[in-house]
Design a protein around this motif. Structure first.
Motif, short mmCIF file in Angstrom:
data_model
loop_
_atom_site.label_atom_id
_atom_site.label_comp_id
_atom_site.label_asym_id
_atom_site.label_seq_id
_atom_site.Cartn_x
_atom_site.Cartn_y
_atom_site.Cartn_z
N SER A 90 0.83 -1.22 0.00
CA SER A 90 0.00 0.00 0.00
C SER A 90 0.87 1.26 0.00
O SER A 90 0.34 2.37 -0.03
CB SER A 90 -0.94 0.00 1.21
N ASP A 91 2.19 1.08 0.02
CA ASP A 91 3.10 2.23 -0.05
C ASP A 91 3.18 2.68 -1.52
O ASP A 91 3.80 2.03 -2.36
CB ASP A 91 4.49 1.79 0.46
N LYS A 92 2.52 3.79 -1.80
CA LYS A 92 2.37 4.23 -3.20
C LYS A 92 3.71 4.49 -3.87
O LYS A 92 3.91 4.18 -5.05
CB LYS A 92 1.50 5.50 -3.27
N THR A 93 4.65 5.07 -3.09
CA THR A 93 5.96 5.40 -3.69
C THR A 93 6.69 4.11 -4.05
O THR A 93 7.24 3.96 -5.15
CB THR A 93 6.80 6.22 -2.69
N LEU A 94 6.69 3.15 -3.13
CA LEU A 94 7.36 1.88 -3.39
C LEU A 94 6.67 1.15 -4.55
O LEU A 94 7.33 0.60 -5.44
CB LEU A 94 7.36 1.01 -2.12
N PHE A 95 5.33 1.18 -4.55
CA PHE A 95 4.60 0.49 -5.61
C PHE A 95 5.01 1.04 -6.98
O PHE A 95 5.30 0.29 -7.92
CB PHE A 95 3.08 0.64 -5.41
N ARG A 96 5.06 2.39 -7.08
CA ARG A 96 5.41 3.00 -8.37
C ARG A 96 6.83 2.62 -8.79
O ARG A 96 7.10 2.37 -9.96
CB ARG A 96 5.28 4.52 -8.30
N LEU A 97 7.73 2.52 -7.81
CA LEU A 97 9.12 2.21 -8.10
C LEU A 97 9.28 0.78 -8.63
O LEU A 97 10.07 0.53 -9.54
CB LEU A 97 9.92 2.38 -6.80
N ILE A 98 8.54 -0.15 -8.06
CA ILE A 98 8.76 -1.56 -8.41
C ILE A 98 7.81 -2.04 -9.50
O ILE A 98 7.87 -3.19 -9.93
CB ILE A 98 8.64 -2.49 -7.18
N HIS A 99 6.94 -1.14 -9.95
CA HIS A 99 5.87 -1.55 -10.83
C HIS A 99 5.70 -0.48 -11.90
O HIS A 99 4.72 0.26 -11.89
CB HIS A 99 4.61 -1.68 -9.94
N PRO A 100 6.68 -0.37 -12.83
CA PRO A 100 6.59 0.72 -13.81
C PRO A 100 5.32 0.58 -14.66
O PRO A 100 4.97 -0.53 -15.07
CB PRO A 100 7.84 0.50 -14.69
N HIS A 101 4.67 1.71 -14.87
CA HIS A 101 3.44 1.67 -15.66
C HIS A 101 3.75 1.67 -17.14
O HIS A 101 4.76 2.20 -17.57
CB HIS A 101 2.56 2.87 -15.33
N ARG A 102 2.87 1.08 -17.89
CA ARG A 102 3.06 1.08 -19.34
C ARG A 102 2.76 2.46 -19.92
O ARG A 102 3.25 2.85 -20.94
CB ARG A 102 2.13 0.05 -19.99
#
Ligand code: SAM
Ligand code: SF4
Length: 371
Positions: free
Chosen positions: A153-165
């Motif tokens: 649920s950590d948005k910053t970590l999520f964005r870092l490990i899960h690059p969006h297309r």
């Protein structure tokens, strides 16, 4: 309101004393018994394609892993797995895959229609972040459940490990709410011990499970894969070492137990990743601290080792009937029994159990949690 406050969850996540943890596990097991009973539901897992267009920094199926030979199951092979699921007495098949462009909306819809027409199985899909139109079509075709872990649920970590297309990718929590609004049973979940994951964010994950009112919650250890940026160490999210959650078995048991207490009626699997880090007892221990679902693998053995999310995955050489037998033995050894039928949320009433008698079995020394 959630049974547990963030402070209580945090204290349990940091707790190290075995006697205190035993209290937590006993309470979670008691909540499990009261709310979902002794049935353990078997969901037959079919890993239908290892192609993926995404670049998740933790996953061996990421597109950037060029050394992994890819496969996509033929429709006839998927049908055969569904038939096998029925033969083995499972109530559900779970079709899981990378985000594969060739698994078109219509192809999946046709497979779902076939399974719903030819068998009595419930169908769970776990095909990644898909559009609202696709999700609606599959629901109309008869799919019952959709699994999409939000991972952290950590948005910053999520964005870092899960690059969006795309520049602004979908938010998985928002997608889960959408999935619920289409009347699917919705499943979320997290990995435990992702580099950069703090105790605080893990506590938030439990609160998020409750707030989203998830029907299914999958929790497994993060397992490093050397062909990924997180696993090779080329990506190292900054974190104070005292805040870093270990990817240990104990931490996963704590999370399963806290999740059971916070979300008493949810279906919670004892995951393959847990069985991977403790082959002898991981699944059984997960079932003893709050879990009530297992996912025997139905994927044809020739494909199993190619669905390499993380290394040394458990159960990649056993046939479907071996997995079935092994899991049934484990369930019986715990004094539990395999669930019958689709085993949706709240399926306890369908299991022909005797709730009154079962209540008498709740230990009289039932301990109130005090942290
Ligand atoms: N593509 C779909 C998705 O991402 O939801 C479904 C397949 S994906 C392989 C299923 C789950 O595998 C992910 O949600 C993630 O939690 C888990 N997973 C991926 N890499 C992992 C790793 N290195 N360690 C543990 N679990 C992992
Ligand atoms: Fe693809 Fe799912 Fe793996 Fe991400 S986690 S790379 S979407 S299979």
């Amino acid at each position: 309101m959630c049974e547990l406050s963030k402070l209580e969850i945090l204290e349990w996540l940091r707790e190290k004393r075995p006697s205190r943890l035993q209290m937590l596990y006993e309470q979670a097991d008691s909540v499990r018994k009261r709310h979902v009973g002794d049935a353990v539901h078997l969901r037959g897992l079919i890993e239908i394609s290892s192609y993926c267009r995404r670049q998740c920094m933790y996953c061996g199926l990421r597109q950037g892993n060029r050394n992994l030979p890819r496969y996509r199951m033929a429709t006839s092979e998927i049908h055969a797995c569904a038939r096998e699921a029925e033969k083995l007495g499972y109530g559900t098949v779970v079709m899981q895959a990378g985000e594969d462009d060739c698994l078109t909306a219509e192809r999946i819809a046709e497979i779902v229609r076939w399974i719903k027409c030819e068998t009595a199985l419930a169908v769970t899909l776990s095909l990644g972040e898909r559009s609202a139109d696709e999700l609606r079509l599959w629901r109309a075709a008869g799919a019952d459940r959709y699994l999409l872990r939000f991972e952290t649920s950590d948005k910053t970590l999520f964005r870092l490990i899960h690059p969006h297309r795309f520049s602004s990718g979908p938010d998985r929590m928002k997608l889960l709410r959408q999935i619920k609004s289409f009347a699917y049973e919705a499943g979320g979940g997290v990995m435990v011990g992702i580099p950069g994951q703090s105790f605080e964010s893990l506590a938030e994950d439990v609160l998020a499970f409750h707030a989203l009112d998830l029907d299914m919650i999958g929790i497994g250890p993060y397992i490093a894969h050397s062909a990924t940026p997180l696993g090779s160490g080329s990506l190292r999210p900054a974190i104070d070492p005292s805040e870093q959650v270990p990817s240990s078995e104990e931490m996963v048991y704590k999370m399963i137990a806290l999740t059971r207490i916070a979300c008493s009626t949810a279906n919670i699997p004892s995951t393959t990743a847990l069985a991977t880090i403790n082959r002898a007892n991981g699944r059984k221990r997960g079932l003893s601290v709050g879990a009530n679902v297992v996912m025997p693998n139905l994927t044809p053995v020739k494909y199993r080792s190619l669905y390499q999310i993380y290394p040394d995955k458990a159960c990649i050489e056993e046939s479907a009937s071996d997995c079935n037998q092994c899991l049934r033995e484990q369930i019986h050894s715990l004094g539990r029994f395999p669930g019958r039928g689709p085993g949706g949320r709240g399926a306890r009433q369908n299991q022909n159990e005797a709730p009154e008698r079962e209540m008498l079995n709740v230990p009289s020394q039932f301990v109130q949690l005090q942290v």
